[in-house]
Motif scaffolding. Structure first.
Motif, PDB file in Angstrom:
ATOM      1  N   LEU A  52       0.845  -1.180   0.000  1.00 12.89           N
ATOM      2  CA  LEU A  52       0.000   0.000   0.000  1.00 12.89           C
ATOM      3  C   LEU A  52       0.887   1.238   0.000  1.00 12.89           C
ATOM      4  O   LEU A  52       1.759   1.379   0.860  1.00 12.89           O
ATOM      5  CB  LEU A  52      -0.899  -0.007   1.241  1.00 12.89           C
ATOM      6  N   ALA A  53       0.690   2.115  -0.971  1.00 12.53           N
ATOM      7  CA  ALA A  53       1.495   3.336  -1.075  1.00 12.53           C
ATOM      8  C   ALA A  53       0.869   4.443  -0.243  1.00 12.53           C
ATOM      9  O   ALA A  53      -0.295   4.809  -0.457  1.00 12.53           O
ATOM     10  CB  ALA A  53       1.609   3.764  -2.535  1.00 12.53           C
ATOM     11  N   GLN A  78      -8.720  11.515   7.120  1.00 12.57           N
ATOM     12  CA  GLN A  78      -9.687  11.038   6.140  1.00 12.57           C
ATOM     13  C   GLN A  78      -8.988  10.393   4.956  1.00 12.57           C
ATOM     14  O   GLN A  78      -9.429   9.357   4.435  1.00 12.57           O
ATOM     15  CB  GLN A  78     -10.574  12.197   5.663  1.00 12.57           C
ATOM     16  N   ARG A  79      -7.884  10.987   4.513  1.00 14.53           N
ATOM     17  CA  ARG A  79      -7.134  10.413   3.400  1.00 14.53           C
ATOM     18  C   ARG A  79      -6.526   9.068   3.772  1.00 14.53           C
ATOM     19  O   ARG A  79      -6.513   8.135   2.968  1.00 14.53           O
ATOM     20  CB  ARG A  79      -6.041  11.393   2.959  1.00 14.53           C
ATOM     21  N   LEU A  80      -6.030   8.963   5.003  1.00 14.12           N
ATOM     22  CA  LEU A  80      -5.479   7.687   5.464  1.00 14.12           C
ATOM     23  C   LEU A  80      -6.578   6.637   5.564  1.00 14.12           C
ATOM     24  O   LEU A  80      -6.389   5.477   5.159  1.00 14.12           O
ATOM     25  CB  LEU A  80      -4.792   7.880   6.813  1.00 14.12           C
ATOM     26  N   ARG A  81      -7.721   7.029   6.087  1.00 16.47           N
ATOM     27  CA  ARG A  81      -8.851   6.103   6.192  1.00 16.47           C
ATOM     28  C   ARG A  81      -9.248   5.545   4.824  1.00 16.47           C
ATOM     29  O   ARG A  81      -9.576   4.361   4.681  1.00 16.47           O
ATOM     30  CB  ARG A  81     -10.055   6.813   6.797  1.00 16.47           C
ATOM     31  N   ALA A  82      -9.252   6.424   3.817  1.00 20.22           N
ATOM     32  CA  ALA A  82      -9.661   5.993   2.481  1.00 20.22           C
ATOM     33  C   ALA A  82      -8.743   4.904   1.942  1.00 20.22           C
ATOM     34  O   ALA A  82      -9.154   4.102   1.103  1.00 20.22           O
ATOM     35  CB  ALA A  82      -9.670   7.196   1.533  1.00 20.22           C
ATOM     36  N   LYS A  83      -7.506   4.848   2.451  1.00 19.21           N
ATOM     37  CA  LYS A  83      -6.552   3.864   1.953  1.00 19.21           C
ATOM     38  C   LYS A  83      -6.510   2.583   2.787  1.00 19.21           C
ATOM     39  O   LYS A  83      -6.339   1.496   2.251  1.00 19.21           O
ATOM     40  CB  LYS A  83      -5.152   4.478   1.894  1.00 19.21           C
ATOM     41  N   ILE A  84      -6.662   2.704   4.109  1.00 14.83           N
ATOM     42  CA  ILE A  84      -6.515   1.515   4.960  1.00 14.83           C
ATOM     43  C   ILE A  84      -7.854   0.972   5.445  1.00 14.83           C
ATOM     44  O   ILE A  84      -7.895  -0.084   6.071  1.00 14.83           O
ATOM     45  CB  ILE A  84      -5.622   1.809   6.183  1.00 14.83           C
ATOM     46  N   GLY A  85      -8.945   1.680   5.154  1.00 16.93           N
ATOM     47  CA  GLY A  85     -10.255   1.240   5.620  1.00 16.93           C
ATOM     48  C   GLY A  85     -10.873   2.262   6.544  1.00 16.93           C
ATOM     49  O   GLY A  85     -10.259   2.636   7.544  1.00 16.93           O
ATOM     50  N   ARG A  86     -12.051   2.714   6.191  1.00 12.92           N
ATOM     51  CA  ARG A  86     -12.651   3.837   6.915  1.00 12.92           C
ATOM     52  C   ARG A  86     -13.022   3.514   8.351  1.00 12.92           C
ATOM     53  O   ARG A  86     -13.086   4.399   9.192  1.00 12.92           O
ATOM     54  CB  ARG A  86     -13.886   4.340   6.150  1.00 12.92           C
ATOM     55  N   ASP A  87     -13.286   2.253   8.655  1.00  8.52           N
ATOM     56  CA  ASP A  87     -13.701   1.886  10.010  1.00  8.52           C
ATOM     57  C   ASP A  87     -12.523   1.571  10.923  1.00  8.52           C
ATOM     58  O   ASP A  87     -12.706   1.332  12.109  1.00  8.52           O
ATOM     59  CB  ASP A  87     -14.636   0.669   9.966  1.00  8.52           C
ATOM     60  N   ARG A  88     -11.303   1.582  10.376  1.00  3.57           N
ATOM     61  CA  ARG A  88     -10.156   1.168  11.179  1.00  3.57           C
ATOM     62  C   ARG A  88      -9.727   2.240  12.180  1.00  3.57           C
ATOM     63  O   ARG A  88      -9.225   1.951  13.252  1.00  3.57           O
ATOM     64  CB  ARG A  88      -8.978   0.810  10.270  1.00  3.57           C
ATOM     65  N   ILE A  89      -9.912   3.506  11.798  1.00  2.00           N
ATOM     66  CA  ILE A  89      -9.580   4.618  12.702  1.00  2.00           C
ATOM     67  C   ILE A  89     -10.882   5.211  13.203  1.00  2.00           C
ATOM     68  O   ILE A  89     -11.702   5.699  12.423  1.00  2.00           O
ATOM     69  CB  ILE A  89      -8.739   5.689  11.989  1.00  2.00           C
ATOM     70  N   GLU A  90     -11.065   5.167  14.494  1.00  5.30           N
ATOM     71  CA  GLU A  90     -12.311   5.613  15.117  1.00  5.30           C
ATOM     72  C   GLU A  90     -12.202   7.073  15.562  1.00  5.30           C
ATOM     73  O   GLU A  90     -11.193   7.489  16.124  1.00  5.30           O
ATOM     74  CB  GLU A  90     -12.623   4.738  16.324  1.00  5.30           C
ATOM     75  N   THR A  91     -13.247   7.843  15.299  1.00 12.71           N
ATOM     76  CA  THR A  91     -13.337   9.214  15.795  1.00 12.71           C
ATOM     77  C   THR A  91     -13.912   9.198  17.206  1.00 12.71           C
ATOM     78  O   THR A  91     -14.977   8.627  17.435  1.00 12.71           O
ATOM     79  CB  THR A  91     -14.237  10.079  14.894  1.00 12.71           C
TER      80      THR A  91
END
Length: 226
Positions: free
Chosen positions: A156-157, A203-216
């Motif tokens: 993953l880049a 948000q950009r990181l979430r789009a690459k690794i999965g949106r549910d992986r980082i919780e707000t």
């Protein structure tokens, strides 16, 4: 000597900024429009690109996006406009930082130094030995020493900023990291209370690794699900 690309259509601002940067030891190449700036970027591959937002031919936001498609070189936007929409659009296009006109030369130089430090290869801390191997979070694999990231077994880049964010999250998985703390650790300086940059890059990181992986965590910040 670090190479800087400065794209600014206002001649007085362009020359004043060039002189300031050169006085601090940078080698500066300039362009007055976005199309020329893109061509110069491709030809010379600078270490930091400083772009005005309001450019003829190809505006700074579009230029930042084109640069990001081709390179991980840090991009700093400068603009007389401080509308949150413009700021967020620039960051979402791939910019790493922004400065609002009029700005002090010392502020611009400090921001560029921070971008260069962030782009430099990370060195392991002498105080705390790094983990023995890659860290796994479900189908996400991250190695803090090689900075290799894999998702479902595929490389993953990530940009430098995204890698540093992921490093902070994986080092403190399950722990809430405030926006101010992320600004200090990832951006290397206080952001004068403006945390939009953290939100956009998360948000950009979430789009690459999965949106549910980082919780707000509302009112506090973010955490990586352990």
């Amino acid at each position: 000597m670090h190479d800087i690309l400065l794209v600014e259509d206002d001649e007085m601002i362009r020359e004043a900024t060039r002189l300031t940067l050169e006085a601090h030891g940078y080698r500066v190449r300039t362009a007055a429009d976005g199309v020329t700036g893109l061509a110069m970027f491709r030809e010379q591959r600078p270490e930091v690109a400083v772009l005005d937002i309001m450019l003829p031919g190809l505006n700074g936001v579009s230029l930042a996006g084109r640069i990001r498609e081709e390179s991980g070189v840090p991009v700093l936007l400068i603009s007389a406009r401080n509308d949150p929409v413009d700021v967020v659009m620039g960051l979402e296009a791939g910019a790493d930082d922004y400065v609002t006109k009029p700005f002090e030369g010392s502020v611009l130089v400090a921001r560029i130094r921070c971008l260069l430090r962030r782009a430099a290869p990370a060195e392991p801390s002498a105080d705390a030995p790094g983990p023995a191997g890659p860290l796994r979070f479900g189908d996400l694999l991250f190695c803090p020493t090689t900075l290799e990231v894999r998702l479902n077994g595929r490389p993953l880049a990530l940009t430098t900023t995204e890698l540093k964010l992921l490093r902070e999250f994986t080092a403190s998985a399950g722990t809430v990291l405030t926006r101010d703390l992320l600004l200090e650790r990832v951006w290397d300086y206080a952001w004068s209370g403006d945390t939009r940059v953290v939100d956009v890059h998360v948000q950009r990181l979430r789009a690459k690794i999965g949106r549910d992986r980082i919780e707000t965590v509302r009112g506090f910040g973010y955490k990586l699900r352990a």
